[in-house]
Design a protein around this motif. Structure first.
Motif, mmCIF file in Angstrom:
data_model
loop_
_atom_site.group_PDB
_atom_site.id
_atom_site.type_symbol
_atom_site.label_atom_id
_atom_site.label_comp_id
_atom_site.label_asym_id
_atom_site.label_seq_id
_atom_site.Cartn_x
_atom_site.Cartn_y
_atom_site.Cartn_z
ATOM 1 N N TRP A 1 0.845 -1.191 0.000
ATOM 2 C CA TRP A 1 0.000 0.000 0.000
ATOM 3 C C TRP A 1 0.881 1.242 0.000
ATOM 4 O O TRP A 1 1.865 1.310 0.740
ATOM 5 N N GLY B 1 -3.849 3.483 -1.685
ATOM 6 C CA GLY B 1 -4.129 2.157 -1.144
ATOM 7 C C GLY B 1 -3.234 1.124 -1.776
ATOM 8 O O GLY B 1 -2.078 1.409 -2.100
ATOM 9 N N PRO B 2 -3.767 -0.091 -2.008
ATOM 10 C CA PRO B 2 -2.926 -1.161 -2.548
ATOM 11 C C PRO B 2 -2.505 -0.886 -3.994
ATOM 12 O O PRO B 2 -3.294 -0.394 -4.793
#
Length: 137
Positions: free
Chosen positions: A97, A103-104
């Motif tokens: 992340w 995020g990822p």
């Protein structure tokens, strides 16, 4: 953090942790921390003690985490290191992340690949700038 004599480790660690916690807020929590001090991001992750320990922990069946949250790309990676590290972590079902990705990171996403290329070039420029700003007595 590569230049321990020119940076405050406690402050650097705190803001990176804060960014990481904010990124995973509501979906997870930071459970273990890996922080290299006095090691340039130009070194591969396998040559940095904490980063190497993170890679080894990720390969353990009883690891404490299922994702690696990086507080800032430029503090962790240099050039094209990112792709190799993420591929290795993804191979053992560990996501990566980044706040810059929101995020990822998905290696099969053209947008994420373009972002990683840009961030890698930016990290290289940052190292070059730092070399010219910092001089030793």
């Amino acid at each position: 953090m590569s230049t321990s004599e020119f940076q405050d480790a406690r402050t650097s660690r705190a803001w990176q942790r804060s960014v990481s916690e904010e990124l995973v807020e509501g979906v997870g929590e930071v459970v273990v921390e890996f922080f290299d001090e006095g090691r340039s991001r130009r070194w591969s992750w396998w040559e940095r003690p904490a980063a190497s320990a993170l890679l080894a922990a990720a390969e353990s069946r009883d690891r404490e985490f299922d994702a690696v949250v990086v507080g800032e790309y430029e503090r962790a990676f240099y050039g094209d290191q990112f792709r190799d590290v993420v591929a290795r972590l993804n191979a053992v079902d560990v996501q990566v992340w980044l706040p810059e990705a929101g995020g990822p990171v998905e290696l099969d996403s053209p947008v994420h690949l373009a972002l990683m290329t840009l961030l890698g070039a930016q990290a290289q420029r940052e190292v070059a700038r730092a070399r010219h700003r910092v001089w030793r007595r």
